[in-house]
Enzyme design. Structure first.
Site, PDB file in Angstrom:
ATOM      1  N   LYS A  10       0.826  -1.212   0.000  1.00 44.07           N
ATOM      2  CA  LYS A  10       0.000   0.000   0.000  1.00 44.07           C
ATOM      3  C   LYS A  10       0.868   1.274   0.000  1.00 44.07           C
ATOM      4  O   LYS A  10       2.071   1.217   0.293  1.00 44.07           O
ATOM      5  CB  LYS A  10      -0.955  -0.047   1.187  1.00 44.07           C
ATOM      6  CG  LYS A  10      -1.964  -1.208   1.104  1.00 44.07           C
ATOM      7  CD  LYS A  10      -2.980  -1.159   2.242  1.00 44.07           C
ATOM      8  CE  LYS A  10      -4.033  -2.254   2.083  1.00 44.07           C
ATOM      9  NZ  LYS A  10      -5.102  -2.132   3.131  1.00 44.07           N
ATOM     10  N   TYR A  50     -12.391  -2.985  -3.816  1.00 47.41           N
ATOM     11  CA  TYR A  50     -13.018  -2.864  -2.495  1.00 47.41           C
ATOM     12  C   TYR A  50     -14.540  -2.809  -2.576  1.00 47.41           C
ATOM     13  O   TYR A  50     -15.190  -2.309  -1.648  1.00 47.41           O
ATOM     14  CB  TYR A  50     -12.464  -1.626  -1.771  1.00 47.41           C
ATOM     15  CG  TYR A  50     -11.023  -1.812  -1.301  1.00 47.41           C
ATOM     16  CD1 TYR A  50     -10.682  -2.858  -0.434  1.00 47.41           C
ATOM     17  CD2 TYR A  50     -10.020  -0.941  -1.704  1.00 47.41           C
ATOM     18  CE1 TYR A  50      -9.377  -3.036   0.006  1.00 47.41           C
ATOM     19  CE2 TYR A  50      -8.706  -1.105  -1.262  1.00 47.41           C
ATOM     20  CZ  TYR A  50      -8.397  -2.159  -0.404  1.00 47.41           C
ATOM     21  OH  TYR A  50      -7.097  -2.326   0.037  1.00 47.41           O
ATOM     22  N   ASN A 113      -2.568   0.098   6.685  1.00 47.06           N
ATOM     23  CA  ASN A 113      -2.091  -1.162   7.269  1.00 47.06           C
ATOM     24  C   ASN A 113      -1.169  -1.946   6.333  1.00 47.06           C
ATOM     25  O   ASN A 113      -1.165  -3.161   6.325  1.00 47.06           O
ATOM     26  CB  ASN A 113      -3.260  -2.002   7.785  1.00 47.06           C
ATOM     27  CG  ASN A 113      -4.188  -2.438   6.680  1.00 47.06           C
ATOM     28  OD1 ASN A 113      -4.029  -2.033   5.526  1.00 47.06           O
ATOM     29  ND2 ASN A 113      -5.140  -3.287   7.003  1.00 47.06           N
ATOM     30  N   HIS A 116      -2.107  -5.421   1.210  1.00 49.32           N
ATOM     31  CA  HIS A 116      -3.362  -6.100   0.865  1.00 49.32           C
ATOM     32  C   HIS A 116      -3.032  -7.506   0.379  1.00 49.32           C
ATOM     33  O   HIS A 116      -2.032  -7.711  -0.308  1.00 49.32           O
ATOM     34  CB  HIS A 116      -4.086  -5.339  -0.260  1.00 49.32           C
ATOM     35  CG  HIS A 116      -5.212  -6.125  -0.877  1.00 49.32           C
ATOM     36  ND1 HIS A 116      -6.479  -6.122  -0.343  1.00 49.32           N
ATOM     37  CD2 HIS A 116      -5.251  -6.975  -1.942  1.00 49.32           C
ATOM     38  CE1 HIS A 116      -7.250  -6.933  -1.072  1.00 49.32           C
ATOM     39  NE2 HIS A 116      -6.533  -7.464  -2.043  1.00 49.32           N
ATOM     40  N   GLU A 127      -9.274 -10.184  -8.371  1.00 54.09           N
ATOM     41  CA  GLU A 127      -8.354  -9.065  -8.164  1.00 54.09           C
ATOM     42  C   GLU A 127      -7.217  -9.074  -9.187  1.00 54.09           C
ATOM     43  O   GLU A 127      -6.794  -8.011  -9.658  1.00 54.09           O
ATOM     44  CB  GLU A 127      -7.820  -9.110  -6.718  1.00 54.09           C
ATOM     45  CG  GLU A 127      -8.932  -8.827  -5.708  1.00 54.09           C
ATOM     46  CD  GLU A 127      -8.570  -9.127  -4.263  1.00 54.09           C
ATOM     47  OE1 GLU A 127      -7.408  -9.485  -3.978  1.00 54.09           O
ATOM     48  OE2 GLU A 127      -9.472  -9.001  -3.407  1.00 54.09           O
TER      49      GLU A 127
HETATM   50  P1  IDP Z   1      -8.188  -7.129   4.980  1.00 53.74           P
HETATM   51  O1  IDP Z   1      -7.359  -6.090   4.258  1.00 53.74           O
HETATM   52  O2  IDP Z   1      -7.433  -7.708   6.146  1.00 53.74           O
HETATM   53  O3  IDP Z   1      -8.761  -8.167   4.057  1.00 53.74           O
HETATM   54  P2  IDP Z   1     -10.844  -5.932   5.091  1.00 53.74           P
HETATM   55  O4  IDP Z   1     -11.823  -6.119   6.193  1.00 53.74           O
HETATM   56  O5  IDP Z   1     -11.112  -6.595   3.770  1.00 53.74           O
HETATM   57  O6  IDP Z   1      -9.409  -6.341   5.654  1.00 53.74           O
HETATM   58  O7  IDP Z   1     -10.726  -4.363   4.858  1.00 53.74           O
HETATM   59  C1  IDP Z   1     -10.044  -3.852   3.736  1.00 53.74           C
HETATM   60  C2  IDP Z   1      -9.185  -2.685   4.158  1.00 53.74           C
HETATM   61  O8  IDP Z   1     -10.034  -1.624   4.592  1.00 53.74           O
HETATM   62  C3  IDP Z   1      -8.287  -2.968   5.358  1.00 53.74           C
HETATM   63  O9  IDP Z   1      -7.059  -3.537   4.983  1.00 53.74           O
HETATM   64  C4  IDP Z   1      -8.108  -1.605   5.969  1.00 53.74           C
HETATM   65  O10 IDP Z   1      -7.079  -0.869   5.322  1.00 53.74           O
HETATM   66  C5  IDP Z   1      -9.431  -0.929   5.671  1.00 53.74           C
HETATM   67  N1  IDP Z   1     -10.351  -0.996   6.797  1.00 53.74           N
HETATM   68  C6  IDP Z   1     -11.070  -2.065   7.199  1.00 53.74           C
HETATM   69  N2  IDP Z   1     -11.839  -1.777   8.253  1.00 53.74           N
HETATM   70  C7  IDP Z   1     -11.598  -0.477   8.529  1.00 53.74           C
HETATM   71  C8  IDP Z   1     -12.101   0.430   9.527  1.00 53.74           C
HETATM   72  O11 IDP Z   1     -12.924   0.087  10.379  1.00 53.74           O
HETATM   73  N3  IDP Z   1     -11.596   1.705   9.482  1.00 53.74           N
HETATM   74  C9  IDP Z   1     -10.689   2.103   8.558  1.00 53.74           C
HETATM   75  N4  IDP Z   1     -10.199   1.282   7.591  1.00 53.74           N
HETATM   76  C10 IDP Z   1     -10.653   0.013   7.593  1.00 53.74           C
HETATM   77 MG    MG Z   2     -10.221  -8.027   2.606  1.00 53.02          MG
END
Ligand code: IDP
Ligand code: MG
Length: 133
Positions: A10, A50, A113, A116, A127
């Site tokens: 990212k 997304y 974070n 991905h 994807e």
């Molecule tokens: P993942 O990346 O571990 O699969 P997902 O639930 O698919 O997690 O969420 C996609 C991305 O959205 C996450 O990696 C994170 O960057 C962001 N995200 C998920 N939940 C939140 C939230 O509650 N607040 C802000 N960003 C979030």
């Molecule tokens: Mg995800």
């Protein structure tokens, strides 16, 4: 079973110069780099990637963030590549991801974070098509 998975380093991680160290972790377990490209994510690609989160409060910020700077787009392959990559990434929220995982070692906040990775072989196929056609 040999699987392919889509990984994306990212924008914040690329900007901080962490790409090499993150890629090295995937290489270290023996996964194969099939494709790799440095560049921007278009708003259309972000929305498609997304789509499952559309309508959630963080969705707009997530699309803005992932399109805010260059990323590294990677297709990895290997035995159980999808769950192996998820294990190496760690939990979604860096506050909860274990030390030794990519997010646990390099991340601090949920909205930036680091990495991905596809959550299933079906997501991986979808994807990879979004980012590599
Ligand atoms: P993942 O990346 O571990 O699969 P997902 O639930 O698919 O997690 O969420 C996609 C991305 O959205 C996450 O990696 C994170 O960057 C962001 N995200 C998920 N939940 C939140 C939230 O509650 N607040 C802000 N960003 C979030
Ligand atoms: Mg995800």
């Amino acid at each position: 079973m040999i699987q392919q998975t889509y990984v994306m380093i990212k924008p914040d991680a690329v900007a901080r110069g962490l790409a090499g160290r993150i890629i090295a972790r995937f290489e270290a377990v023996g996964l194969t780099i099939e494709r790799m490209e440095y560049g921007m994510v278009t708003p259309e690609q972000a929305a498609a990637n997304y789509a499952e989160h559309e309508g959630r409060p963080f969705y707009t910020g997530l699309v803005e963030y992932i399109t805010s700077g260059p990323v590294v787009k990677i297709v990895l392959s290997g035995p159980s590549a999808v769950p192996v990559v998820r294990k190496l990434m760690g939990a979604t929220d860096p506050a909860e991801s274990a030390p030794g995982t990519i997010r646990g070692d390099f991340g601090l906040t949920l909205d930036a974070n680091i990495v991905h990775g596809s959550d299933s072989p079906e997501s991986a196929e979808r994807e990879i098509a979004i980012f590599f056609g």
